[in-house]
Design a protein around this motif. Structure first.
Motif, PDB file in Angstrom:
ATOM      1  N   ILE A   1      44.330  49.640  47.448  1.00 52.15           N
ATOM      2  CA  ILE A   1      43.944  50.839  46.682  1.00 52.15           C
ATOM      3  C   ILE A   1      44.838  51.025  45.465  1.00 52.15           C
ATOM      4  O   ILE A   1      44.379  51.484  44.417  1.00 52.15           O
ATOM      5  CB  ILE A   1      44.043  52.095  47.589  1.00 52.15           C
ATOM      6  N   ASP A   2      46.102  50.676  45.600  1.00 51.37           N
ATOM      7  CA  ASP A   2      47.010  50.794  44.457  1.00 51.37           C
ATOM      8  C   ASP A   2      46.309  50.137  43.268  1.00 51.37           C
ATOM      9  O   ASP A   2      45.795  49.013  43.385  1.00 51.37           O
ATOM     10  CB  ASP A   2      48.304  50.033  44.798  1.00 51.37           C
ATOM     11  N   SER A   3      46.266  50.836  42.131  1.00 54.89           N
ATOM     12  CA  SER A   3      45.407  50.361  41.031  1.00 54.89           C
ATOM     13  C   SER A   3      45.790  48.953  40.579  1.00 54.89           C
ATOM     14  O   SER A   3      44.912  48.145  40.246  1.00 54.89           O
ATOM     15  CB  SER A   3      45.461  51.330  39.854  1.00 54.89           C
ATOM     16  N   GLU A   4      47.102  48.647  40.608  1.00 51.09           N
ATOM     17  CA  GLU A   4      47.543  47.314  40.151  1.00 51.09           C
ATOM     18  C   GLU A   4      47.058  46.231  41.116  1.00 51.09           C
ATOM     19  O   GLU A   4      46.561  45.191  40.706  1.00 51.09           O
ATOM     20  CB  GLU A   4      49.078  47.265  40.080  1.00 51.09           C
ATOM     21  N   HIS A   5      47.224  46.491  42.402  1.00 51.48           N
ATOM     22  CA  HIS A   5      46.867  45.475  43.405  1.00 51.48           C
ATOM     23  C   HIS A   5      45.363  45.350  43.527  1.00 51.48           C
ATOM     24  O   HIS A   5      44.831  44.261  43.750  1.00 51.48           O
ATOM     25  CB  HIS A   5      47.539  45.814  44.733  1.00 51.48           C
ATOM     26  N   ASN A   6      44.684  46.464  43.337  1.00 51.89           N
ATOM     27  CA  ASN A   6      43.228  46.403  43.324  1.00 51.89           C
ATOM     28  C   ASN A   6      42.771  45.586  42.112  1.00 51.89           C
ATOM     29  O   ASN A   6      41.834  44.776  42.202  1.00 51.89           O
ATOM     30  CB  ASN A   6      42.650  47.826  43.288  1.00 51.89           C
ATOM     31  N   ALA A   7      43.462  45.767  40.976  1.00 54.12           N
ATOM     32  CA  ALA A   7      43.127  45.000  39.765  1.00 54.12           C
ATOM     33  C   ALA A   7      43.356  43.506  40.004  1.00 54.12           C
ATOM     34  O   ALA A   7      42.497  42.674  39.679  1.00 54.12           O
ATOM     35  CB  ALA A   7      43.980  45.485  38.592  1.00 54.12           C
TER      36      ALA A   7
ATOM     37  N   PRO B   1      39.585  52.248  41.679  1.00 47.32           N
ATOM     38  CA  PRO B   1      39.974  51.353  42.787  1.00 47.32           C
ATOM     39  C   PRO B   1      39.534  51.850  44.156  1.00 47.32           C
ATOM     40  O   PRO B   1      39.212  51.052  45.039  1.00 47.32           O
ATOM     41  CB  PRO B   1      41.500  51.279  42.671  1.00 47.32           C
ATOM     42  N   ILE B   2      39.504  53.184  44.326  1.00 47.31           N
ATOM     43  CA  ILE B   2      39.096  53.720  45.637  1.00 47.31           C
ATOM     44  C   ILE B   2      37.629  53.366  45.907  1.00 47.31           C
ATOM     45  O   ILE B   2      37.287  52.863  46.986  1.00 47.31           O
ATOM     46  CB  ILE B   2      39.325  55.253  45.685  1.00 47.31           C
ATOM     47  N   ALA B   3      36.764  53.589  44.919  1.00 44.78           N
ATOM     48  CA  ALA B   3      35.336  53.274  45.104  1.00 44.78           C
ATOM     49  C   ALA B   3      35.138  51.775  45.294  1.00 44.78           C
ATOM     50  O   ALA B   3      34.314  51.336  46.105  1.00 44.78           O
ATOM     51  CB  ALA B   3      34.538  53.767  43.899  1.00 44.78           C
ATOM     52  N   HIS B   4      35.924  50.979  44.550  1.00 48.61           N
ATOM     53  CA  HIS B   4      35.810  49.521  44.674  1.00 48.61           C
ATOM     54  C   HIS B   4      36.095  49.071  46.108  1.00 48.61           C
ATOM     55  O   HIS B   4      35.348  48.304  46.713  1.00 48.61           O
ATOM     56  CB  HIS B   4      36.765  48.828  43.692  1.00 48.61           C
ATOM     57  N   ALA B   5      37.207  49.595  46.648  1.00 48.41           N
ATOM     58  CA  ALA B   5      37.586  49.184  48.005  1.00 48.41           C
ATOM     59  C   ALA B   5      36.648  49.775  49.056  1.00 48.41           C
ATOM     60  O   ALA B   5      36.277  49.101  50.019  1.00 48.41           O
ATOM     61  CB  ALA B   5      39.032  49.616  48.291  1.00 48.41           C
ATOM     62  N   MET B   6      36.234  51.015  48.840  1.00 48.53           N
ATOM     63  CA  MET B   6      35.373  51.663  49.851  1.00 48.53           C
ATOM     64  C   MET B   6      34.050  50.925  50.009  1.00 48.53           C
ATOM     65  O   MET B   6      33.536  50.767  51.111  1.00 48.53           O
ATOM     66  CB  MET B   6      35.100  53.125  49.466  1.00 48.53           C
ATOM     67  N   ALA B   7      33.476  50.494  48.886  1.00 47.40           N
ATOM     68  CA  ALA B   7      32.143  49.876  48.947  1.00 47.40           C
ATOM     69  C   ALA B   7      32.193  48.361  49.006  1.00 47.40           C
ATOM     70  O   ALA B   7      31.163  47.726  49.213  1.00 47.40           O
ATOM     71  CB  ALA B   7      31.334  50.304  47.723  1.00 47.40           C
ATOM     72  N   TYR B   8      33.384  47.771  48.824  1.00 50.82           N
ATOM     73  CA  TYR B   8      33.511  46.318  48.723  1.00 50.82           C
ATOM     74  C   TYR B   8      32.711  45.604  49.813  1.00 50.82           C
ATOM     75  O   TYR B   8      32.795  45.988  50.969  1.00 50.82           O
ATOM     76  CB  TYR B   8      34.997  45.934  48.833  1.00 50.82           C
ATOM     77  N   PRO B   9      31.943  44.586  49.495  1.00 45.29           N
ATOM     78  CA  PRO B   9      31.848  43.875  48.212  1.00 45.29           C
ATOM     79  C   PRO B   9      30.764  44.423  47.269  1.00 45.29           C
ATOM     80  O   PRO B   9      30.477  43.784  46.261  1.00 45.29           O
ATOM     81  CB  PRO B   9      31.489  42.449  48.647  1.00 45.29           C
TER      82      PRO B   9
END
Ligand code: NDP
Ligand code: MG
Length: 403
Positions: free
Chosen positions: A152-158, A282-290
């Motif tokens: 979730i951390d924006s850097e690690h999500n990036a 990043p939260i939405a990216h991880a929540m819905a991934y992939p």
């Protein structure tokens, strides 16, 4: 469309609120089964009325009783309210949830996050402190259970988004060097004091320190951003998440916070992930991934954006970052000690007990004191964390006497 049953640890915090905003936008995808808070009873009441979870965990008996009373007064009778660490571990590991948002601040998040990991959940990791304090132990638990760790951390999500697909599926087990990746470029804004004369840093106030130029975050992480300890914790987090050596991670100052981090490949390519600074991305990216979903975030407007700047880090201004980078090579005891000392020092600074620059003094002394301890089990982590807190508080008392 995938559907997920959520447990949100730390729902009343900055990350927790942003997570609930994504749920609010996508009720067909996400059901909130359980939530937790520490002290903010009124906020939790409002969340219960809106999201109707089955289970809520509060920090102590008093706040749990207060919430139960308020729920009854508001005509809500079917929420199970409990309190304490075991209850947090229970909601995080329950069969009723498949996804756990780990958004408690500080090392209080360790045991509940580990509990989710051990039961093989999709773990959306905001609580970087749990990975920093337990490193290999945490990653071993991920591997053993097959839990999916989504940053979730924006850097690690990036960084995760900039990796090839086959690496994205194996955080903690990537072999970046074998797959053409030469470096992870961890960006950071430099916080509110990037251009302030170093000689004036001793006199900055908590109010100035928490006023981050680009991000709206909880108080502890905002102070960590001002000292750049946050980047230091992220450096250690990146080492574990992406299975890289400290020499493969480089911190790059980027004051605009538009590029959230980058991955450099051997052929000279650099892949960056960009966006407006809003944690809902990043939260939405991880929540819905992939899958990809709307996060309610304005897209970048390239014709009205500030020019991108990049700078090297000045460690005289940010000695805490140097301390963390060194701790990353020194081993687990140094990382666990640094995190615990920093939590004590930041709290004391926020309570006007010590100066901004004293945070480093407490952190440095604590790492020196505990660096050679053995940390191989979770019990070692917990006992070291407790001992460092006692030591750091002693050092604080001495500092306060002398000032
Ligand atoms: P906040 O301080 O805003 O929220 C923290 C949450 O944890 C609240 O729900 C709080 O409850 C709860 N909490 C606090 N102490 C305890 C405790 N002892 N036991 C149980 N619960 C507790 O923090 P953030 O949302 O900013 O940060 C959460 C985590 O996410 C941190 O680890 C941070 O490093 C990480 N993170 C945050 C980012 C951000 O933009 N905010 C970005 C990247 C990572 P209550 O409110 O009721 O007191
Ligand atoms: Mg971050």
């Amino acid at each position: 469309m995938q559907q997920h049953q959520l447990c949100i640890l730390g729902s009343t915090g900055s990350i927790g609120e942003s997570t609930l905003d994504i749920v609010r936008r996508h009720p067909e995808r996400f059901t909130v089964i359980s939530m937790s808070a520490n002290s903010r009873v009124e906020n939790m009441l409002a969340q219960c009325i809106e999201f109707k979870p089955q289970y809520v965990v509060m920090g102590c008996q008093e706040t749990a009783t207060k919430l139960s009373t308020l729920l009854v007064e508001n005509g809500i009778a079917n929420i199970d309210v409990s309190y304490g660490e075991q209850a947090l571990c229970d909601i995080a590991s329950s069969d009723q949830v498949d996804t756990v948002m780990a958004a408690i601040v500080g090392s209080s998040g360790l045991m509940p996050t580990l509990s989710a990991v051990k039961t093989g959940k999709r773990v959306l990791l905001a609580n970087k402190e749990s990975l920093v304090t337990s490193g290999q132990i945490f990653i071993d638990a991920v591997k053993a259970s097959g839990a999916k760790l989504l940053p979730i951390d924006s850097e690690h999500n990036a960084i995760f988004q900039c990796l090839p697909e086959f690496e994205q599926h194996r955080p903690g087990e990537c072999q970046l060097a074998d797959n053409g990746i030469s470096k992870i470029l961890l960006t950071g804004s430099g916080g509110p004091f990037r251009t302030k004369p170093v000689s004036e840093l001793a006199d900055v106030t908590p109010e100035q320190a928490v006023a981050h130029p680009n991000w709206d975050m909880g108080k502890k992480i905002s102070v960590d951003s001002a000292t750049m300890m946050n980047k230091g914790l992220e450096f250690i987090e990146a080492k574990w998440l992406f299975n890289v050596e400290p020499s493969q991670i480089q911190v790059v100052l980027h004051p605009q916070s538009t590029i959230h981090s980058m991955v450099q490949y051997k052929d000279g390519s650099v892949i960056a992930q960009m966006g407006n600074p809003d944690m809902r991305t990043p939260i939405a990216h991880a929540m819905a991934y992939p899958e990809r979903i709307d996060a309610g975030v304005e897209p970048l407007d390239f014709f009205n954006t500030k020019p991108f700047e990049f700078e090297a880090v000045d460690f005289e201004r940010y000695p805490n970052l140097k301390l963390a980078i060194d701790a990353c090579s020194q081993g687990q005891a140094a990382c666990t000690a640094l995190n615990a000392a920093n939590e004590i020092a930041v709290e004391a600074f926020l309570n006007y007990q010590i100066k901004f620059t004293d945070i480093f003094r407490i952190n440095e002394l604590s790492v020196q004191q505990f660096v050679s301890q053995q940390v191989t089990t979770i019990d070692d982590v917990i006992s070291l964390d407790a001992n460092v807190r006692v030591y750091a508080k002693d050092q604080l008392a001495k500092l306060m006497e002398s000032e």
